[in-house]
Design an enzyme around this catalytic site. Structure first.
Site, PDB file in Angstrom:
ATOM      1  N   SER A  38      -0.855   2.503   6.233  1.00 40.06           N
ATOM      2  CA  SER A  38      -2.129   3.267   5.185  1.00 40.06           C
ATOM      3  C   SER A  38      -0.612   3.934   4.440  1.00 40.06           C
ATOM      4  CB  SER A  38      -2.909   4.192   5.507  1.00 40.06           C
ATOM      5  OG  SER A  38      -2.422   4.668   6.467  1.00 40.06           O
ATOM      6  N   LYS A  39      -1.020   4.675   3.023  1.00 39.08           N
ATOM      7  CA  LYS A  39      -0.210   5.874   2.899  1.00 39.08           C
ATOM      8  C   LYS A  39       0.139   6.921   3.895  1.00 39.08           C
ATOM      9  CE  LYS A  39      -1.095   5.005  -2.089  1.00 39.08           C
ATOM     10  NZ  LYS A  39      -2.499   4.174  -2.057  1.00 39.08           N
ATOM     11  N   ARG A  40      -0.475   6.667   4.623  1.00 38.35           N
ATOM     12  CA  ARG A  40      -0.371   7.836   5.770  1.00 38.35           C
ATOM     13  C   ARG A  40       0.866   8.003   6.253  1.00 38.35           C
ATOM     14  NH1 ARG A  40      -1.776   7.971  10.922  1.00 38.35           N
ATOM     15  NH2 ARG A  40      -2.799   6.188  10.457  1.00 38.35           N
TER      16      ARG A  40
END
Ligand code: GLU
Length: 470
Positions: free
Chosen positions: A247-249
């Site tokens: 994910s973006k994380r």
């Protein structure tokens, strides 16, 4: 089993079907790559379909980014991209034909009735499965709001022989009569995918395993229409280095970030994505030609692969060293905003062999080339300034005299001269080389100092040394 065996002799057709609600992310790029390789391996076609039916979330910039990212990665699709929304009339026509054929029905359940069913399911702690009283009725008023639902099989089981997941079975009682056409007449995603895949002649649906559940809801639509089922291959998603779904994380996930921010070459990212979840013996560096020759679905791993940025960077370093100097120089010039006729392009190109051996990305090349583009007096990095103190001005003065006297400005002559200065001064080579490096580049690290001297040329090299003589 060859691919044409499984498709009953039909030529292999694969597709990539991104929804343009965001940029092309690496998971999508890998799916596209696998589809491309599988099609090319079997001499078939690789098609592109933009699933833009979600009008609120689909955007033109996202479409552009997807096409741009695919071209950059060399994921060349055959023919024109198909836009799903433009085919809505065809989807609706199929749904109506399914009603006529008794495979779908008009359902007049109201919002209130649906809400009551939902509440009932919740109270019984059961998943909501719509069982509409309209399933076997044909007397509904055509002019009243209704949706069209699939008449899904009520009993028995559906089994998918997935080329990656193996045999997966779901009891039909667990599936409900999904909506094919909404009350405003627009087709649902589930219907559109099947109609498009059929009309495009898609024989193999290779996609992320987050769509495996959908396959069980899509198959009855093929059956109802008497269409041949595709072969399914649901590939595990990419996870971050911590094992969680990417994910973006986990940092940059859009393709353009790898290109623009991280300075990754397309062939490096392509090779890395190929190896992420697929392998051919111990081969690490695989050309596109070999990938096409070797690719098969049987060697796609069943468990999620972990994205490892360090591995990608190592791979990128390999491809940078293998890349043409002119191509790399062009990329660096681009980043530096050099005009096509900028005189500094020539030294930049000349520096490329020296710069690329130590670069893991294009940013490293830009950084490494920095010393070519600064003008005197050079800015000196804070951590490098102390190296110009103490004995340094004296040593640099001796160096200046020795180099100024050289007839040949080549590696051998330069190296001999620098060594001799160190010897005569009774110091180690490094004690001369370090201040020399700082005087020439303003930094503690740079390409080899003899390379730097040659790239700068005699006049500029001597002038930069002279700037630091007491
Ligand atoms: N549009 C879907 C997505 O972007 C893919 C649908 C499919 O491959 O069947 O996730």
């Amino acid at each position: 089993m060859s691919a044409t065996d499984i498709t009953g002799g039909r030529p292999v057709v694969t597709r990539f079907a991104p929804s343009p609600t965001g940029f092309l992310h690496i998971g999508g790029a890998r799916t596209a790559l696998f589809n491309l390789l599988f099609a090319r391996h079997h001499g078939g076609k690789f098609l592109l379909r933009i699933e833009d039916t979600d009008r609120a979330r689909s955007t033109q910039p996202a479409i552009d980014a997807i096409l741009d990212g695919m071209r950059w990665l060399g994921l060349d699709w055959d023919g024109d991209a198909v836009f799903q929304f433009a085919r809505a009339d065809r989807h609706a026509a199929v749904a109506r034909a399914m009603v006529d054929g008794g495979h779908a029905y008009r359902c007049y359940l109201t919002q209130d009735e649906l809400a009551a069913m939902r509440a009932e399911a919740q109270a019984a702690k059961k998943p909501l499965r719509i069982r509409s009283p309209w399933r076997d009725r044909t007397d509904g008023p055509l002019d009243q709001p209704h949706v069209v639902r699939l008449k899904a099989p009520l009993d028995g089981a559906t089994t998918i022989h997935d080329r990656v997941q193996g045999e997966v079975t779901v009891q039909n009682a667990e599936l409900d009569d999904l909506v094919l056409l909404r009350s405003d007449g627009t087709p649902t995603y589930m219907l559109a995918v099947v109609v498009d895949d059929h009309d495009m002649g898609v024989t193999h649906v290779i996609r992320g395993d987050d769509h495996l559940n959908n396959a069980f809801r899509q198959l009855p639509i093929y059956c109802a229409n008497g269409w041949p089922e595709p072969v399914y291959a649901h590939i595990p998603l990419i996870h971050g280095s911590d094992g969680a779904k990417l994910s973006k994380r986990h940092g940059a996930v859009g393709i353009e970030a790898y290109r623009d921010d991280m300075g990754i070459l397309p062939e490096a990212l392509g090779n890395y994505l190929l190896r992420l979840g697929w392998g051919h013996g111990d081969e690490e560096f695989i050309t596109r030609e070999d990938a096409i020759r070797w690719f098969d679905l049987d060697s796609v791993g069943k468990s999620p692969s972990r994205f490892d940025i360090k591995k990608l960077e190592n791979m990128n370093g390999h491809y940078i060293r293998a890349a043409e100097d002119a191509r790399l120089a062009e990329m660096v010039a681009d980043r530096l905003g050099l005009a096509p006729d900028d005189a500094r392009r020539a030294p930049l190109l000349a520096a490329m062999p020296v710069l690329k051996v130590r670069a893991a990305n294009i940013g490293d090349l830009v950084d490494g080339a920095g010393f070519l583009f600064v003008s005197r007096p050079l800015p000196i990095a804070d951590d490098a300034a102390p190296l110009l103190g103490g004995e340094a001005p004296m040593l640099l003065a001796r160096l200046h005299a020795a180099l100024d006297a050289l007839h040949n400005w080549d590696t051998e002559a330069l190296e001999d001269a620098v060594r001799k200065v160190a010897e005569d001064a009774g110091v180690k080579l490094g004690q001369v080389a370090q201040p020399l490096r700082v005087a020439l580049t303003g930094r503690r690290t740079s390409p080899g100092i003899f390379d730097v001297l040659i790239l700068l040329g005699r006049d500029e090299g001597l002038a930069r040394i002279a700037d630091h003589i007491a």
